[in-house]
Scaffold this motif. Structure first.
Motif, PDB file in Angstrom:
ATOM      1  N   PHE A  25      -5.998  11.495  -7.946  1.00  0.00           N
ATOM      2  CA  PHE A  25      -4.694  11.494  -8.611  1.00  0.00           C
ATOM      3  C   PHE A  25      -4.816  11.244 -10.109  1.00  0.00           C
ATOM      4  O   PHE A  25      -3.937  11.630 -10.879  1.00  0.00           O
ATOM      5  CB  PHE A  25      -3.796  10.445  -7.957  1.00  0.00           C
ATOM      6  N   GLY A  26      -5.938  10.616 -10.518  1.00  0.00           N
ATOM      7  CA  GLY A  26      -6.165  10.465 -11.954  1.00  0.00           C
ATOM      8  C   GLY A  26      -6.176  11.811 -12.650  1.00  0.00           C
ATOM      9  O   GLY A  26      -5.618  11.983 -13.742  1.00  0.00           O
ATOM     10  N   TYR A  27      -6.826  12.801 -12.017  1.00  0.00           N
ATOM     11  CA  TYR A  27      -6.834  14.163 -12.554  1.00  0.00           C
ATOM     12  C   TYR A  27      -5.410  14.714 -12.593  1.00  0.00           C
ATOM     13  O   TYR A  27      -5.002  15.381 -13.555  1.00  0.00           O
ATOM     14  CB  TYR A  27      -7.758  15.022 -11.691  1.00  0.00           C
ATOM     15  N   GLY A  28      -4.619  14.435 -11.555  1.00  0.00           N
ATOM     16  CA  GLY A  28      -3.234  14.907 -11.540  1.00  0.00           C
ATOM     17  C   GLY A  28      -2.424  14.339 -12.686  1.00  0.00           C
ATOM     18  O   GLY A  28      -1.645  15.054 -13.329  1.00  0.00           O
ATOM     19  N   LEU A  29      -2.595  13.062 -12.982  1.00  0.00           N
ATOM     20  CA  LEU A  29      -1.876  12.448 -14.102  1.00  0.00           C
ATOM     21  C   LEU A  29      -2.339  13.039 -15.423  1.00  0.00           C
ATOM     22  O   LEU A  29      -1.530  13.268 -16.331  1.00  0.00           O
ATOM     23  CB  LEU A  29      -2.098  10.934 -14.080  1.00  0.00           C
ATOM     24  N   TRP A  30      -3.660  13.280 -15.543  1.00  0.00           N
ATOM     25  CA  TRP A  30      -4.152  13.966 -16.745  1.00  0.00           C
ATOM     26  C   TRP A  30      -3.489  15.333 -16.877  1.00  0.00           C
ATOM     27  O   TRP A  30      -3.058  15.722 -17.966  1.00  0.00           O
ATOM     28  CB  TRP A  30      -5.676  14.140 -16.680  1.00  0.00           C
ATOM     29  N   ALA A  31      -3.415  16.084 -15.774  1.00  0.00           N
ATOM     30  CA  ALA A  31      -2.842  17.432 -15.817  1.00  0.00           C
ATOM     31  C   ALA A  31      -1.391  17.404 -16.267  1.00  0.00           C
ATOM     32  O   ALA A  31      -0.936  18.296 -16.995  1.00  0.00           O
ATOM     33  CB  ALA A  31      -2.955  18.093 -14.446  1.00  0.00           C
ATOM     34  N   VAL A  32      -0.652  16.388 -15.855  1.00  0.00           N
ATOM     35  CA  VAL A  32       0.740  16.255 -16.274  1.00  0.00           C
ATOM     36  C   VAL A  32       0.828  16.062 -17.787  1.00  0.00           C
ATOM     37  O   VAL A  32       1.535  16.804 -18.489  1.00  0.00           O
ATOM     38  CB  VAL A  32       1.419  15.083 -15.548  1.00  0.00           C
ATOM     39  N   ASP A  33       0.103  15.073 -18.304  1.00  0.00           N
ATOM     40  CA  ASP A  33       0.230  14.797 -19.742  1.00  0.00           C
ATOM     41  C   ASP A  33      -0.364  15.915 -20.575  1.00  0.00           C
ATOM     42  O   ASP A  33       0.176  16.270 -21.631  1.00  0.00           O
ATOM     43  CB  ASP A  33      -0.426  13.470 -20.097  1.00  0.00           C
ATOM     44  N   PHE A  34      -1.464  16.508 -20.110  1.00  0.00           N
ATOM     45  CA  PHE A  34      -2.036  17.641 -20.830  1.00  0.00           C
ATOM     46  C   PHE A  34      -1.057  18.806 -20.868  1.00  0.00           C
ATOM     47  O   PHE A  34      -0.842  19.421 -21.920  1.00  0.00           O
ATOM     48  CB  PHE A  34      -3.341  18.073 -20.160  1.00  0.00           C
ATOM     49  N   GLY A  35      -0.440  19.122 -19.734  1.00  0.00           N
ATOM     50  CA  GLY A  35       0.530  20.210 -19.705  1.00  0.00           C
ATOM     51  C   GLY A  35       1.713  19.954 -20.616  1.00  0.00           C
ATOM     52  O   GLY A  35       2.145  20.843 -21.363  1.00  0.00           O
ATOM     53  N   LEU A  36       2.233  18.746 -20.588  1.00  0.00           N
ATOM     54  CA  LEU A  36       3.369  18.403 -21.446  1.00  0.00           C
ATOM     55  C   LEU A  36       2.981  18.460 -22.920  1.00  0.00           C
ATOM     56  O   LEU A  36       3.739  18.958 -23.764  1.00  0.00           O
ATOM     57  CB  LEU A  36       3.883  17.008 -21.087  1.00  0.00           C
ATOM     58  N   ALA A  37       1.791  17.933 -23.245  1.00  0.00           N
ATOM     59  CA  ALA A  37       1.335  17.965 -24.634  1.00  0.00           C
ATOM     60  C   ALA A  37       1.155  19.398 -25.117  1.00  0.00           C
ATOM     61  O   ALA A  37       1.452  19.720 -26.280  1.00  0.00           O
ATOM     62  CB  ALA A  37       0.027  17.184 -24.773  1.00  0.00           C
ATOM     63  N   CYS A  38       0.661  20.280 -24.239  1.00  0.00           N
ATOM     64  CA  CYS A  38       0.517  21.693 -24.609  1.00  0.00           C
ATOM     65  C   CYS A  38       1.881  22.329 -24.862  1.00  0.00           C
ATOM     66  O   CYS A  38       2.055  23.073 -25.840  1.00  0.00           O
ATOM     67  CB  CYS A  38      -0.224  22.442 -23.508  1.00  0.00           C
TER      68      CYS A  38
END
Length: 550
Positions: free
Chosen positions: A333-346
């Protein structure tokens, strides 16, 4: 149907013990807990970025695409499609796609020819390698029919110049025909993959060769008029020491003929050798500061140059980790949280699409594993813990903003809310606005990346951040939906770790063993009353929420 809980727990315990103290409790770091009062405009700011309705995409490794040709993978793509006003883009590409040898008489979908060895020759044991040479037959293209709820990106094989055009055209024709020869079902034809790794190739060399391949594809498919504007260029590698990137490819004149429809780059947050501890996960992956610094340093100029050229900038291959990390690091789930913030930042920086990896079955850094071919290295079939992040992002973009003045192109307009990344490196917030004439605030995303490992720390020790969210006049309450796992960043998903490792988005779940990727469960949301024009929303560590204002 899934790995034993005791085995997973043991692996997670070992990871956490190696980490030492994790910056989770207040006394373990220098970041003070304090209520975050956001500054949120009630209407769309002039510097908000319009987000395409197909922002959320999926990427599959070329040589293993036939493993995704099954109802399970189609169900997961369809689950994503249900949240979007336009079909998601499935990118089929990668190093192996440049090395395809198309054999029209081959009965097998794909077979290994060999893995090139240093110094010459081929290693015949290449069944799990993306660097190998594969022969593919016409049945391989059946996979392009498997996702009716998606648009597909087809990679035109390229190599160090000169590209054997007959081979490239035969493969592109096969994939194109599998999509019914219908350009509306094809998002792009990508000209090669990671050309900055081609031996002895400069940006100018790649541009020249890509244009030669482009012309041949146009002639082969008899593309006319605007239909010729279908080519994705660059797809350059993530490495910081790469010879060139998107900006250099554009400068070399690849789009002077205006036939490109996007420029693409690849992104990995962490690479190289590490200890893969919780502490490293916090500082290198679950860090808004690390994400935004890398975006600006490595990709800022390419994003700007692409937008200046009128080309959508696409992150066509993304993951948190490139390297030999354990599954507990790169598939939880750590990867999932990264994916959320990375997607939003993009989104907030003008990136038009992010493709999250389904990858190949043996790769751990994936949103799902399509079958059992990954073996002990990456058991499956599984929905992995990061997958609900794609649903979260799609819901934040929104589905109900189709209207005449946007043509359904934009899901909304996003603005990052400044929390001060120096003082709050693990927190982020974003506002999404209606793109119609009134431009009203519709949603606010709140992300708390502070690492909570539920295999080590009791639930009553899980920290909480409070965000004060101003809302437009007249709003009496807001709805809050949560991307949540009881075990926080350590959760591995139901299929892999069992019930205790479950991950939910607004109470809903996706699993191979329960629903074959269709999703199940009723929507669960909190109602937060507004007081004096402000909603106080609590976000536990290792959780992300969306506040729905209307």
């Amino acid at each position: 149907m899934h790995t034993s809980i005791s085995i997973v727990s043991l692996a997670l315990t070992g990871l956490a013990q190696a980490a030492g103290p994790v910056p989770n409790d207040n006394q373990d770091n220098n970041i003070k807990r304090a209520t975050q009062t956001l500054k949120v405009s009630a209407t769309k700011p002039t510097d908000a970025f319009n987000v395409p309705a197909d922002f959320v995409g999926i990427g599959m490794e070329s040589a293993f695409f036939n493993h995704f040709n099954n109802p399970f993978s189609a169900n997961l793509v369809s689950s994503l499609r249900q949240r979007m006003s336009q079909p998601p883009v499935v990118r089929v590409g990668g190093t192996s796609g440049d090395r395809f040898v198309f054999d029209p008489n081959q009965k097998e979908a794909r077979k290994c020819i060999g893995l090139p060895k240093d110094g010459g020759g081929l290693d015949k044991d290449c069944h799990q390698s993306s660097d190998a040479i594969y022969s593919v037959g016409p049945s391989f293209c059946e996979g392009y029919k498997a996702f009716p709820d998606a648009r597909m990106s087809i990679q035109a094989p390229m190599q160090e110049s000169p590209t054997p055009l007959n081979n490239t055209l035969a493969f592109v024709r096969c994939a194109w025909d599998a999509r019914g020869g219908d350009a509306s079902k094809v998002a792009a034809i990508a000209l090669g993959n990671e050309p900055n790794f081609y031996k002895g190739t400069s940006a100018a060399d790649y541009a020249k060769e890509a244009l030669r391949v482009q012309k041949a594809v146009i002639d082969e498919l008899k593309l006319k008029g605007e239909g010729r504007k279908i080519f994705e260029v660059a797809n350059t590698a993530s490495n910081d020491d790469a010879k060139f990137g998107v900006a250099e490819v554009l400068k070399a004149g690849i789009n002077d003929n205006k036939l490109s429809n996007s420029a693409a780059d690849h992104y990995y947050q962490i690479s190289g050798k590490h200890d893969w501890t919780d502490k490293e996960m916090q500082e290198l992956m679950l860090s808004h500061r690390a994400i935004t610094e890398r975006l600006q340093t490595r990709y800022g100029n390419s994003i700007a140059q692409s937008r200046a050229a009128g080309l959508p900038f696409v992150m066509s291959e993304t993951a948190a980790v490139l390297g030999g990390a354990p599954l507990t690091f790169m598939s939880g789930f750590g990867y999932g949280l990264w994916a959320v913030d990375f997607g939003l930042a993009c989104m907030a920086r003008g990136v038009s699409r992010v493709a999250h990896l389904a990858g190949r079955p043996s790769a751990g850094r994936v949103f799902w594993v399509p079958d059992a071919s990954g073996g002990d290295r990456s058991p499956g079939p599984h929905v992995r813990a990061p997958y609900p992040a794609a649903i979260y992002l799609a819901d934040f973009v929104g589905k109900k903003n189709r209207c005449k003045n946007t043509g359904g192109v934009h899901g909304g307009a996003v603005k990052e809310l400044d929390l001060g990344v120096k003082d709050h490196p693990y927190l982020s917030a974003y506002a999404m606005y209606d793109t119609r004439q009134n431009g009203k605030l519709e949603r606010v995303a709140l992300v708390n990346l502070r690492l909570y490992n539920g295999t080590q720390t009791p639930s009553d020790k899980r920290g909480v951040e409070t965000f004060r969210v101003p809302v437009p006049q007249g709003v009496q309450s807001v709805k809050v939906r949560r991307l949540h796992a009881d075990r926080g960043a350590a959760a591995m998903g139901y299929d892999f770790g069992g019930r205790e490792h479950n991950v939910t988005w607004a109470g809903q779940q996706w699993s191979y063993s329960i629903d074959q990727g269709k999703g199940h469960g009723k929507v669960v949301e909190d109602e937060v009353k507004v007081q004096n024009g402000v909603a106080a929303v609590q976000v536990p560590d290792s959780e992300a929420v969306i506040v729905f204002v209307k």
